[in-house]
Design a protein around this motif. Structure first.
Motif, short mmCIF file in Angstrom:
data_model
loop_
_atom_site.label_atom_id
_atom_site.label_comp_id
_atom_site.label_asym_id
_atom_site.label_seq_id
_atom_site.Cartn_x
_atom_site.Cartn_y
_atom_site.Cartn_z
N PRO A 44 0.81 -1.23 0.00
CA PRO A 44 0.00 0.00 0.00
C PRO A 44 0.84 1.27 0.00
O PRO A 44 0.30 2.35 -0.24
CB PRO A 44 -0.81 -0.13 1.30
N TYR A 45 2.12 1.16 0.31
CA TYR A 45 2.96 2.36 0.39
C TYR A 45 3.90 2.49 -0.82
O TYR A 45 4.87 3.25 -0.78
CB TYR A 45 3.78 2.35 1.68
N GLN A 104 9.21 9.21 9.08
CA GLN A 104 8.75 7.97 9.71
C GLN A 104 9.06 7.97 11.20
O GLN A 104 8.20 7.64 12.03
CB GLN A 104 9.41 6.76 9.06
N THR A 120 6.35 7.95 14.44
CA THR A 120 6.25 6.72 15.22
C THR A 120 7.01 6.79 16.55
O THR A 120 7.39 5.76 17.11
CB THR A 120 6.80 5.52 14.41
N ARG A 141 8.01 6.47 0.34
CA ARG A 141 7.26 5.49 1.12
C ARG A 141 6.54 6.16 2.30
O ARG A 141 5.38 5.91 2.57
CB ARG A 141 8.22 4.40 1.61
N GLU A 188 2.59 6.49 3.41
CA GLU A 188 2.13 5.96 4.70
C GLU A 188 1.53 7.04 5.60
O GLU A 188 0.54 6.80 6.28
CB GLU A 188 3.30 5.26 5.42
N PHE A 189 2.14 8.21 5.58
CA PHE A 189 1.71 9.24 6.52
C PHE A 189 1.04 10.43 5.84
O PHE A 189 0.85 11.48 6.45
CB PHE A 189 2.92 9.71 7.36
#
Lengths: 439, 480
Positions: free
Chosen positions: A98-99, A242, A246, A305, A309-310
């Protein structure tokens, strides 16, 4: 090398099946490595290496394989064909990623910086003449470096540069040492000689009686090489999108707006004008990115990526989202006035082995190494034995920061893990009101 | 296995040189890195690497040339490059190696269970995905990752004195980590990763305890997020094996490397507080301290029969009953220093030359089970799993931090504390060793990431240790 890379790109392109896309990274170097100990050659060697990193994409899935190349075009093609076959077998085993985001632009970037490197005989003779009577230890690394990138979308990047990096220390008989470096692309025997003589002069200060300090808070000046160690810690996930998303970034509180640094602090990723390739390992043109402005967080480094994702915009960061050319803007302190402005305190040339003692608090620990001096009333008194510090970045570059120097140093990475690094940093020195020493 | 041997032998025999000695070290490595992060598989990464280093000795001066061109012409070219370089630096050379002995040994070394098949890619990814999916749904759990690294290495060493030494090794590196965050503070808990790796087959996954561990690891990360900071002050310190390995590595391993003591590493990795004259004389630790270089524990990361210079490897006590006996010095360092050493001359690959490295550096078990170690502590703290490491260039003043802390009062484990850290001085720390755990506390661990050398090299090193207790150590917590 460029021809080899172009041939390999064409071969992969020809072997592609309908529905497939690829990216191909390339990395090579021919290096001369000569280690020194006691101003003599301890170990000498030459390394010729090249590798290609092939990423195959199909139906929203991706996998990559790196292969070593030998310089034999036919063998290289065979290895890439075998890698392609393995990746083709792998993709159906994977779930849709998905990324996965691809830069589909057909950008082109070519940089070829051919410079005459010195003959090894010349380097050895010069070292013998200028430092043969000293206890010199270090390494000479030199030769061409090549980086390439191509994709099935038509992107093509090529970076080729000749460079050298002489990194050495001079040891006093009392065990104290001064560190020096001469690196770049344009070799000058005069500049190298001047740098060697400057280090020899600094060695003189190390013969003075050593000063022993107790743990406590000390006024201190951190020279650019010492600041490079602190900056290196920030490169370890500090600006990474990332890591920030996180809970794994030391600058979490800064980027949350819960903390700030001194207003003079302005960090940026300054790729233009640096020695790094103008494209990332992911295949995007690198951008100059303002990271911290006037002590407050601005942008972060976002890979393709992480962007997916974000839900951020990618800005040319490599997959590790680490700066390759970190720049800290200068302050107003003339370097010539550092000792005077320091008054009484520590002059720290280098730091060593930093690590986070409390990552969310941006608290880091490390040690003084090489020429660290105790200064009283602007005069160097003598070398200081190794001391450990443990302090927060919000203190060192925040509440305790007095000023940064007007002049900055361009520090070229000496790292040779796997291959010679093209990374650099451009940093001033820092005058701080209090640095906490613990051991 | 050793598919290239016949061809290499043939090409080596056809090489022409005027050097008094020359050797070829061929290394072929493949690596596979799999990872599932936050329930999404990261793109798998594979690598294949192959090349050779040709080393010559000309009038006592050695030099090398490394190449990935393994054709007859490519190897001959590299050999000639090395020869030319040896002659070029001869006038400036530090060492005269004319009298250094040369190996002519012939031997094969293979990892345990090397031929045992490894589950295929889909099964491995399935295992990691299942572990990732086991992390409970909790908004404070912001990051988690299950990973598996698999490396295959084949090395062949041939020299003009007739030696033929071959290694075939397989390494697995399982890992799991979970990060909990409340927006201000973050706490991570991990299993394996940089603290665990072994040689062998898939049995390593079981030994690591990866399968079924995610829920507990996540729960511990959450417990840490809610825990108070570690209090400051002197306490007795109980270190579990996954912190002991770092303590051994940094404050015994590096300082005993002979090339550091001889000054080679002073510009980068550093020097040592240990002097050549200390061997046989220095009381490094308490009488409970027994440290071995042990290449005989099959699954440990750096078990081998011969090192990369062709020296036969055997178990040796570096420290016995606290007394320092011998350094981590390979054949060259032994020749230079006149001291007996071990077979620890190692290179990370074909493009880097062997230097003195740690290999398997272990602490021998004592006689106390864990319960007894805890019962013997009146005011202390248990720490496990390294997360932060820093030590000076002479490997003396250190500061280490762990993921997990648990206070000990009057012989009983009490509350969990976060950010447990301690600092000390190597030369004093090991003399405070007060109790050593028995074999039930002993674990075989290791890391793939030991960096050193100019040019830089990263090698795999093994550390096996029991739990150990140290008296009155300076302990502290974080700012958060």
């Amino acid at each position: 090398m460029k021809h080899l890379f172009q041939t390999l790109v064409a071969a992969v392109q020809d072997a592609l099946q309908p529905g497939e896309q690829f990216t191909l990274g390339f990395s090579a170097e021919q290096s001369q490595f000569v280690r020194f100990n006691h101003a003599k050659v301890r170990q000498a060697g030459e390394v010729s290496q090249a590798s290609a990193q092939l990423r195959l994409i199909r139906d929203g899935r991706q996998a990559e394989q790196q292969v070593t190349l030998s310089g034999d075009t036919q063998l290289g093609q065979q290895r890439l064909t075998a890698a392609l076959a393995q990746l083709r077998q792998t993709l159906p085993l994977l779930a849709v990623d998905p990324y996965l985001r691809l830069d589909e632009s057909a950008w082109h970037n070519l940089s070829q910086q051919d410079q005459a490197l010195p003959e090894l005989d010349q380097v050895l003779a010069l070292l013998d003449r200028e430092a043969g009577d000293l206890d010199l230890v270090g390494i000479y690394a030199a030769g061409p470096i090549y980086r390439g990138f191509a994709s099935s979308f038509g992107a093509f990047g090529w970076h080729q540069a000749d460079s050298f990096n002489v990194d050495w220390s001079l040891f006093h008989s009392n065990g104290q040492a001064v560190k020096a470096n001469y690196a770049g692309q344009r070799w000058s025997a005069d500049d190298f000689t001047a740098r060697l003589r400057q280090a020899r002069e600094q060695l003189g200060f190390l013969g003075r009686p050593a000063v022993t300090l107790k743990p406590g808070s000390y006024r201190a000046y951190l020279a650019p090489a010492a600041m490079d160690e602190i900056a290196g810690m920030l490169c370890w996930g500090g600006f990474s999108a990332q890591a920030l998303a996180t809970g794994n970034s030391a600058l979490q509180r800064l980027y949350n707006g819960d903390a700030q640094l001194h207003p003079v602090v302005c960090f940026s990723e300054q790729v233009s004008g640096s020695l790094s390739p103008a494209f990332s390992d992911e295949g995007s043109p690198r951008l100059d990115v303002p990271l911290i402005q006037q002590g407050k967080a601005l942008q972060r480094l976002v890979s393709a990526r992480s962007a997916a994702e974000f839900e951020l915009l990618a800005n040319g960061a490599d997959s590790y989202e680490s700066p390759c050319a970190l720049s800290l803007a200068p302050g107003s302190l003339p370097t010539a006035q550092v000792l005077e402005r320091l008054g009484t305190g520590l002059y720290i040339s280098n730091l060593w082995y930093l690590n986070y003692s409390d990552l969310p608090a941006a608290r880091m620990t490390g040690l003084t190494r090489f020429a660290t001096f105790w200064v009283e009333n602007g005069e160097i008194q003598g070398p200081v034995s190794t001391m450990r510090f443990d302090d927060s970045l919000y203190s060192l570059l925040g509440s305790q920061l007095e000023d940064l120097t007007q002049e900055r140093e361009m520090i070229l990475s000496t790292s040779t893990y796997g291959q010679r690094s093209t990374g650099s940093s451009h940093l001033p020195g820092a005058l701080v009101k209090g640095l906490t020493l613990t051991l | 296995m050793f598919d290239s041997s016949a061809l290499l032998r043939q090409r080596f025999a056809a090489l022409r040189s005027t050097a008094e000695l020359f050797s070829l070290r061929h290394v072929k490595q493949s690596h596979q890195a799999l990872s599932v992060r936050r329930n999404v598989a990261e793109p798998p990464h594979f690598s294949q690497d192959e090349g050779a280093m040709l080393t010559v000795r000309v009038s006592g001066v050695e030099a090398y040339a490394a190449t990935a061109d393994l054709s007859q012409a490519g190897l001959q070219r590299a050999l000639e490059q090395a020869e030319a370089l040896a002659r070029q630096v001869a006038r400036h050379s530090l060492l005269d190696l004319r009298e250094q002995p040369v190996t002519s040994a012939r031997h094969d070394h293979v990892s345990p269970n090397f031929d045992q098949p490894i589950p295929n890619l889909a099964d491995c990814l399935g295992l990691l995905a299942a572990e990732s999916a086991s992390v409970p749904k909790d908004s404070r759990l912001v990051d988690w990752q299950a990973s598996l690294g698999l490396s295959l290495v084949e090395q062949t060493y041939l020299n003009s004195a007739g030696a033929e030494l071959r290694h075939a090794q397989r390494f697995l590196f399982p890992g799991l980590s979970v990060t909990a965050s409340d927006g201000q503070d973050s706490q991570s808990r991990s299993l394996g990763r940089d603290n665990f790796g072994q040689q062998g087959g898939f049995e390593i996954i079981e030994r690591c305890g990866l399968v079924g561990a995610a829920r507990q690891v996540a729960d511990q990360a959450l417990q840490l997020l809610l825990a108070p900071n570690t209090p400051s002050g002197p306490r007795d310190l109980l270190l579990m094996p996954d912190q002991m390995m770092l303590q051994i590595h940094e404050s015994i391993g590096h300082p005993l490397e002979m090339d550091r003591i001889l000054g080679d590493e002073r510009n980068y990795a550093g020097t040592s507080f240990v002097k050549a004259s200390d061997f046989g004389h220095l009381q490094y630790g308490s009488s409970l301290l027994n440290v071995t270089f042990d290449p005989t524990i099959g699954e440990e990361l750096a078990s081998y029969s011969f090192d990369d210079d062709g020296t036969p490897a055997s178990k040796q006590f570096l420290i016995r009953d606290g007394l320092l006996l011998r350094p981590l010095g390979g054949a060259l360092s032994q020749f230079r220093s006149g001291l007996d050493g071990v077979a620890n001359s190692r290179a990370c690959g074909w493009n880097r030359a062997p230097i003195d490295r740690m290999a398997n550096l272990n602490i021998e078990p004592g006689d106390q089970p864990l319960d007894q170690l805890i019962q013997g502590i009146e005011h202390g703290i248990l720490m496990r799993t390294n997360r932060s490491w820093s030590i000076d260039d002479a490997r003396n003043k250190f500061q280490f931090g762990c993921e997990w802390g648990q206070l000990i009062e009057n012989g009983e484990l009490k509350g969990i504390v976060k950010n447990p850290s301690y600092r000390g001085i190597s030369a004093q720390f090991w003399r405070n060793l007060e109790a050593v755990g028995d074999r039930s506390t002993f674990q075989v661990l290791g890391t793939p990431n030991c960096g050193k050398g100019e040019p830089n090299q990263v090698v795999r090193v093994g550390h096996a240790s029991p739990a150990c207790v140290f008296r009155q150590i300076d302990v502290f917590g974080g700012d958060a």
